[in-house]
Design a protein around this motif. Structure first.
Motif, PDB file in Angstrom:
ATOM      1  N   VAL A  36      16.078 -37.537   4.291  1.00  0.00           N
ATOM      2  CA  VAL A  36      14.936 -36.978   3.561  1.00  0.00           C
ATOM      3  C   VAL A  36      15.370 -36.664   2.137  1.00  0.00           C
ATOM      4  O   VAL A  36      16.423 -36.073   1.912  1.00  0.00           O
ATOM      5  N   LYS A  37      14.542 -37.059   1.186  1.00  0.00           N
ATOM      6  CA  LYS A  37      14.765 -36.693  -0.216  1.00  0.00           C
ATOM      7  C   LYS A  37      13.712 -35.662  -0.611  1.00  0.00           C
ATOM      8  O   LYS A  37      12.530 -35.836  -0.320  1.00  0.00           O
ATOM      9  N   VAL A  38      14.119 -34.611  -1.286  1.00  0.00           N
ATOM     10  CA  VAL A  38      13.208 -33.571  -1.756  1.00  0.00           C
ATOM     11  C   VAL A  38      12.785 -33.901  -3.185  1.00  0.00           C
ATOM     12  O   VAL A  38      13.628 -34.190  -4.036  1.00  0.00           O
ATOM     13  N   SER A  39      11.479 -33.866  -3.435  1.00  0.00           N
ATOM     14  CA  SER A  39      10.988 -34.108  -4.795  1.00  0.00           C
ATOM     15  C   SER A  39       9.969 -33.041  -5.168  1.00  0.00           C
ATOM     16  O   SER A  39       9.210 -32.563  -4.335  1.00  0.00           O
ATOM     17  N   LEU A  40       9.989 -32.672  -6.449  1.00  0.00           N
ATOM     18  CA  LEU A  40       9.080 -31.653  -6.983  1.00  0.00           C
ATOM     19  C   LEU A  40       8.137 -32.294  -7.980  1.00  0.00           C
ATOM     20  O   LEU A  40       8.547 -33.151  -8.771  1.00  0.00           O
ATOM     21  N   HIS A  41       6.882 -31.850  -7.946  1.00  0.00           N
ATOM     22  CA  HIS A  41       5.868 -32.355  -8.874  1.00  0.00           C
ATOM     23  C   HIS A  41       5.171 -31.133  -9.489  1.00  0.00           C
ATOM     24  O   HIS A  41       4.370 -30.473  -8.832  1.00  0.00           O
ATOM     25  N   ALA A  44       1.703 -27.397 -12.928  1.00  0.00           N
ATOM     26  CA  ALA A  44       1.270 -26.041 -13.267  1.00  0.00           C
ATOM     27  C   ALA A  44       1.474 -25.781 -14.756  1.00  0.00           C
ATOM     28  O   ALA A  44       2.434 -26.263 -15.351  1.00  0.00           O
ATOM     29  N   THR A  45       0.585 -25.011 -15.319  1.00  0.00           N
ATOM     30  CA  THR A  45       0.698 -24.622 -16.727  1.00  0.00           C
ATOM     31  C   THR A  45       0.726 -23.102 -16.820  1.00  0.00           C
ATOM     32  O   THR A  45       0.468 -22.398 -15.840  1.00  0.00           O
ATOM     33  N   ASP A  46       1.014 -22.612 -17.993  1.00  0.00           N
ATOM     34  CA  ASP A  46       0.956 -21.171 -18.294  1.00  0.00           C
ATOM     35  C   ASP A  46       1.806 -20.321 -17.351  1.00  0.00           C
ATOM     36  O   ASP A  46       1.390 -19.245 -16.931  1.00  0.00           O
ATOM     37  N   ALA A  47       2.995 -20.815 -16.992  1.00  0.00           N
ATOM     38  CA  ALA A  47       3.954 -20.083 -16.145  1.00  0.00           C
ATOM     39  C   ALA A  47       3.392 -19.750 -14.769  1.00  0.00           C
ATOM     40  O   ALA A  47       3.752 -18.742 -14.169  1.00  0.00           O
ATOM     41  N   CYS A  48       2.548 -20.617 -14.227  1.00  0.00           N
ATOM     42  CA  CYS A  48       2.024 -20.398 -12.875  1.00  0.00           C
ATOM     43  C   CYS A  48       3.026 -20.809 -11.797  1.00  0.00           C
ATOM     44  O   CYS A  48       2.873 -20.429 -10.643  1.00  0.00           O
ATOM     45  N   TRP A  49       4.051 -21.600 -12.157  1.00  0.00           N
ATOM     46  CA  TRP A  49       5.135 -21.921 -11.217  1.00  0.00           C
ATOM     47  C   TRP A  49       6.432 -21.960 -12.006  1.00  0.00           C
ATOM     48  O   TRP A  49       6.623 -22.822 -12.866  1.00  0.00           O
ATOM     49  N   THR A  50       7.351 -21.033 -11.698  1.00  0.00           N
ATOM     50  CA  THR A  50       8.578 -20.921 -12.489  1.00  0.00           C
ATOM     51  C   THR A  50       9.858 -21.030 -11.673  1.00  0.00           C
ATOM     52  O   THR A  50      10.937 -21.062 -12.250  1.00  0.00           O
ATOM     53  N   ASN A  51       9.779 -21.087 -10.344  1.00  0.00           N
ATOM     54  CA  ASN A  51      11.000 -21.085  -9.522  1.00  0.00           C
ATOM     55  C   ASN A  51      11.307 -22.453  -8.921  1.00  0.00           C
ATOM     56  O   ASN A  51      11.673 -22.563  -7.757  1.00  0.00           O
ATOM     57  N   LEU A  52      11.215 -23.497  -9.725  1.00  0.00           N
ATOM     58  CA  LEU A  52      11.407 -24.854  -9.237  1.00  0.00           C
ATOM     59  C   LEU A  52      12.796 -25.060  -8.630  1.00  0.00           C
ATOM     60  O   LEU A  52      12.914 -25.610  -7.524  1.00  0.00           O
ATOM     61  N   ARG A  53      13.843 -24.651  -9.312  1.00  0.00           N
ATOM     62  CA  ARG A  53      15.206 -24.842  -8.797  1.00  0.00           C
ATOM     63  C   ARG A  53      15.384 -24.093  -7.473  1.00  0.00           C
ATOM     64  O   ARG A  53      15.943 -24.625  -6.520  1.00  0.00           O
ATOM     65  N   GLU A  54      14.914 -22.858  -7.427  1.00  0.00           N
ATOM     66  CA  GLU A  54      15.012 -22.066  -6.193  1.00  0.00           C
ATOM     67  C   GLU A  54      14.299 -22.768  -5.031  1.00  0.00           C
ATOM     68  O   GLU A  54      14.812 -22.819  -3.909  1.00  0.00           O
ATOM     69  N   VAL A  55      13.129 -23.324  -5.298  1.00  0.00           N
ATOM     70  CA  VAL A  55      12.368 -24.011  -4.252  1.00  0.00           C
ATOM     71  C   VAL A  55      13.127 -25.242  -3.762  1.00  0.00           C
ATOM     72  O   VAL A  55      13.261 -25.460  -2.552  1.00  0.00           O
ATOM     73  N   SER A  81       7.850 -33.799  -0.319  1.00  0.00           N
ATOM     74  CA  SER A  81       7.286 -33.652  -1.652  1.00  0.00           C
ATOM     75  C   SER A  81       6.594 -32.297  -1.800  1.00  0.00           C
ATOM     76  O   SER A  81       5.751 -31.939  -0.968  1.00  0.00           O
ATOM     77  N   ILE A  82       6.947 -31.571  -2.850  1.00  0.00           N
ATOM     78  CA  ILE A  82       6.317 -30.290  -3.161  1.00  0.00           C
ATOM     79  C   ILE A  82       5.533 -30.470  -4.450  1.00  0.00           C
ATOM     80  O   ILE A  82       6.089 -30.892  -5.466  1.00  0.00           O
TER      81      ILE A  82
END
Length: 144
Positions: A36-41, A44-55, A81-82
């Motif tokens: 399984v490969k994890v991918s992030l997409h 979000a704008t205006d700091a609505c999602w800031t913990n990408l690395r943690e996720v 995929s997130i």
């Protein structure tokens, strides 16, 4: 009647700030699927999602702890995929979070992404959607 109940539940969830949907194939297990490969997409704008690395780190570790093989290659058998699509309105982050497990393959001469697990939330929050993203991915992993 079931349809009316489902619509009422969804609208109530939206009015209260959160609505969710989930589904995972019965065949999903560490033994039945490949790497399984994890991918992030990040939509979000205006700091609505800031913990990408943690996720990303959280998902990779939880998958490994559950017995799944996690890879970094560009040609995985399965993708976890997130996706977050959100914006700020009236000082609230409004949007959706989703986690999907899918395989890109050919089945009966049809090429496509075949989803084997899915977990989604639609929400509005006063701060950001960071905690909801963790809840979303945890929900899918728990069902796997």
């Amino acid at each position: 009647m079931k349809r009316l109940f489902a619509i009422t539940a969804l609208l109530t969830g939206l009015w209260c700030g959160t609505a969710s949907a989930q589904w995972v194939s019965d065949d999903v297990s560490p033994q039945s699927i490949g790497p399984v490969k994890v991918s992030l997409h990040d939509g979000a704008t205006d700091a609505c999602w800031t913990n990408l690395r943690e996720v990303r780190e959280y998902v990779e570790e939880k998958l490994r702890m559950s017995g799944y093989s996690v890879v970094q290659t560009n040609a995985p058998i399965y993708s976890f995929s997130i996706t977050v699509a959100a914006y700020r309105s009236n000082n609230q982050c409004v949007g959706r979070t989703s986690a999907e497990l899918f395989k890109v393959t050919v089945v009966d001469e049809i090429f496509g992404e075949f989803v084997v697990g899915s977990y989604h939330y639609v929400a509005n929050r006063n701060s950001n959607l960071n905690n909801l993203v963790i809840t979303t991915v945890q929900g899918l992993i728990d069902e796997m």
